[in-house]
Enzyme design. Structure first.
Site, PDB file in Angstrom:
ATOM      1  N   LYS A   1       7.384 127.221  19.696  1.00 57.89           N
ATOM      2  CA  LYS A   1       7.069 128.989  19.650  1.00 57.89           C
ATOM      3  C   LYS A   1       6.985 128.980  20.733  1.00 57.89           C
ATOM      4  CE  LYS A   1       4.583 130.250  15.458  1.00 57.89           C
ATOM      5  NZ  LYS A   1       3.079 130.999  14.762  1.00 57.89           N
TER       6      LYS A   1
ATOM      7  N   HIS B   1     -18.879 118.479  29.551  1.00 57.30           N
ATOM      8  CA  HIS B   1     -17.990 118.561  28.973  1.00 57.30           C
ATOM      9  C   HIS B   1     -16.969 117.762  27.735  1.00 57.30           C
ATOM     10  CE1 HIS B   1     -15.296 119.434  32.057  1.00 57.30           C
ATOM     11  NE2 HIS B   1     -14.528 119.308  31.278  1.00 57.30           N
TER      12      HIS B   1
ATOM     13  N   LYS C   1      -5.580 119.994  37.010  1.00 53.29           N
ATOM     14  CA  LYS C   1      -5.622 120.614  38.934  1.00 53.29           C
ATOM     15  C   LYS C   1      -5.165 121.399  39.199  1.00 53.29           C
ATOM     16  CE  LYS C   1      -8.902 117.360  39.346  1.00 53.29           C
ATOM     17  NZ  LYS C   1      -8.456 116.422  38.045  1.00 53.29           N
TER      18      LYS C   1
ATOM     19  N   ASP D   1      -6.295 130.036  39.414  1.00 50.51           N
ATOM     20  CA  ASP D   1      -7.586 130.770  39.892  1.00 50.51           C
ATOM     21  C   ASP D   1      -6.543 131.730  41.441  1.00 50.51           C
ATOM     22  OD1 ASP D   1      -9.131 129.117  38.194  1.00 50.51           O
ATOM     23  OD2 ASP D   1      -9.744 127.890  38.977  1.00 50.51           O
TER      24      ASP D   1
ATOM     25  N   ARG E   1       6.922 110.182  46.327  1.00 43.65           N
ATOM     26  CA  ARG E   1       7.850 110.346  47.607  1.00 43.65           C
ATOM     27  C   ARG E   1       7.332 110.289  49.149  1.00 43.65           C
ATOM     28  NH1 ARG E   1      13.580 111.965  48.859  1.00 43.65           N
ATOM     29  NH2 ARG E   1      13.889 111.247  51.057  1.00 43.65           N
TER      30      ARG E   1
ATOM     31  N   LYS F   1       8.208 111.883  52.059  1.00 43.29           N
ATOM     32  CA  LYS F   1       8.194 112.758  52.750  1.00 43.29           C
ATOM     33  C   LYS F   1       6.984 113.941  51.231  1.00 43.29           C
ATOM     34  CE  LYS F   1      12.078 114.734  49.904  1.00 43.29           C
ATOM     35  NZ  LYS F   1      12.783 115.568  50.243  1.00 43.29           N
TER      36      LYS F   1
END
Length: 480
Positions: free
Chosen positions: A16, A133, A207, A214, A253, A255
């Site tokens: 879906k 939590h 994250k 956010d 990597r 860089k």
């Protein structure tokens, strides 16, 4: 002449499509859709991602529901990218599905107003009870699968694997525990545990999504490119000290080091401007106080009895019925038992917050207690204030590992030697990118008394005079 047998066609999974404001069109496996269409997951629609920040930033109305879908999408994308790039890793479709389910279910255990509930409320009303939590997330996952007849959709090993990706090792750490603490997958697939909730360095798709989401809803710039991180990620075998065999870890990597520091700079900026905003913190403190006073008077039916607000974490049947709606339940109640809690929330909605006086930066090795600070400040004010007229909130800002640099726990590879992992040293990073310190604490002071504008101005001037004496104390007369 031998004839070739026709190849069997594999049935295409009927996915879906969800249209997400951050990631665009997202395709999800049917099992994920079944999980989404359950009461236990749907409750996340009514739990705000940023808790009290919505009362500061009008755009911060997003919730744990959409964040969880975003994490599931990124988890699947990350696992598929690794599979396509490194066939030798042996990643199969079941691994990918489990990683997606873990991403989808990692926040099932959040309570009302997200971290306000497990970070502020529960420690206040159940001191000494160590609970977070993630514990509720794996308990709610079991409850969800059982109550909705989905247990047969996954093998027992896969369900264990999903819970381990959310929580970490399920068995408590002991001196007798085996070197490899996980049961869902063997050590040769250790890297899969770093995708959803990376216990090693905190760099994971959870994250990636909440920084991007956010920033979008807060109206801030996100300078970290998570798509680029996934693009340049690679699994290498890393031999740590005391581990001659090593573990397979997600490496990046060389860089890309600046891009990764941008992620942590984004985290720091979000904490300073939103998560630890001075008004947000006092709003969350006031909501917590209201919940404390309402604790014994808000009840939910559990599996075998009614439970008060703080007991719902012990029974997922009751916890399923707990969302941000308890704010309005208290606010609109006519019960005399909820009078004190209701008055606090009425102050929140009418923006009659405890006035902010100012802040000081906690110095290293500063062992002064909050009560001692209140007493010192009250002495500065004289007879007009007592220590209990002040409220102190300590805001901690770091890169996710307290005083440590998370990059020290990430490994890199070079273009011309992509199978060899190495650690990046600080002297290889630009001084414009590398922070001098990785954590700091700010002590904020508020007044519990209602103050007129003139009184507040005078109080802030008094606080500033006191702050200067704290930062620059007079030399001891008995000293050198």
């Amino acid at each position: 002449m031998a004839t070739e047998e026709p190849k069997k066609k594999t049935a295409r999974v009927q996915t879906k499509v969800f249209n997400d404001p951050v990631h665009g069109h997202v395709e999800l496996h049917p099992l994920l859709c079944k999980i989404i269409d359950t009461p236990q997951f749907q409750r996340l629609r009514n739990i705000k991602q940023l808790g009290g920040a919505y009362y500061v930033y009008p755009g911060a109305s997003h919730n744990r529901f959409e964040h969880s879908i975003g994490v599931a999408h990124l988890a699947g994308q990350f696992a598929r990218t690794l599979k396509e790039r490194q066939l030798e890793l042996g990643i199969d479709d079941k691994d990918i599905l489990c990683v997606e389910v873990a991403g989808l279910c990692h926040d099932l255990g959040h309570g009302p107003f997200s971290h306000l509930f497990d970070g502020n409320f529960i420690p206040k009303v159940r001191p000494g009870h160590k609970w977070k939590h993630e514990e509720a997330s794996i308990a709610m996952f079991d409850h969800l699968m059982r109550e909705n007849g989905l247990e047969n959709e996954l093998d027992e090993d896969d369900r264990v694997f999903i819970k381990e990706m959310i929580f970490g090792p399920l068995e408590p750490e002991t001196s007798e525990r085996k070197e490899w603490p996980y049961k869902g997958r063997t050590k040769d697939k250790s890297f899969l545990y770093e995708i959803v909730s990376n216990k090693r360095n905190g760099i994971d798709v959870d994250k990636f999504d909440y920084f991007a989401r956010d920033c979008l809803h807060l109206g801030m710039k996100n300078s970290f490119d998570h798509c680029r991180f996934i693009k340049f990620a690679r699994v290498c075998k890393v031999a740590e000290d005391g581990q001659p065999d090593g573990e397979w870890q997600i490496c990046i990597r060389d860089k890309e080091v600046s891009n990764i520091y941008e992620m942590f700079h984004t985290r720091s900026r979000l904490h300073r401007r939103a998560y630890q905003h001075k008004t947000n913190k006092i709003i969350e403190l006031m909501i917590t106080e209201a919940f404390e006073k309402a604790d014994k008077h808000i009840r939910r039916k559990g599996s075998d009895r009614e439970l008060i607000l703080s007991e719902t974490i012990d029974d997922m049947e009751a916890y399923t019925k707990l969302t941000d709606h308890i704010f309005d339940e208290i606010l609109n109640s006519s019960s005399a038992d909820l009078k004190e809690a209701r008055e606090i929330l009425q102050k929140v909605v009418t923006r009659k917050f405890y006035p902010y006086l100012g802040q000081i930066k906690r110095q290293q090795n500063q062992n002064i207690t909050e009560m001692e600070l209140k007493e010192q400040l009250a002495e500065e004010f004289g007879v007009t204030m007592k220590p209990n007229d002040f409220e102190i909130i300590v805001s901690k800002i770091d890169f996710g590992m307290k005083h440590k640099n998370p990059i020290d726990y990430l490994r890199f590879y070079k273009k011309d030697d992509s199978n060899k992992a190495f650690r990046f040293s600080d002297d290889q990073v630009s001084d414009f990118v590398l922070p001098r310190v990785f954590s700091e604490q700010w002590i904020r002071f508020y007044c519990r008394k209602s103050l007129t504008n003139d009184d507040l101005k005078a109080a802030r001037e008094t606080f500033e005079n006191w702050r200067q004496t704290v930062l620059h104390p007079e030399p001891n007369a008995d000293g050198p």
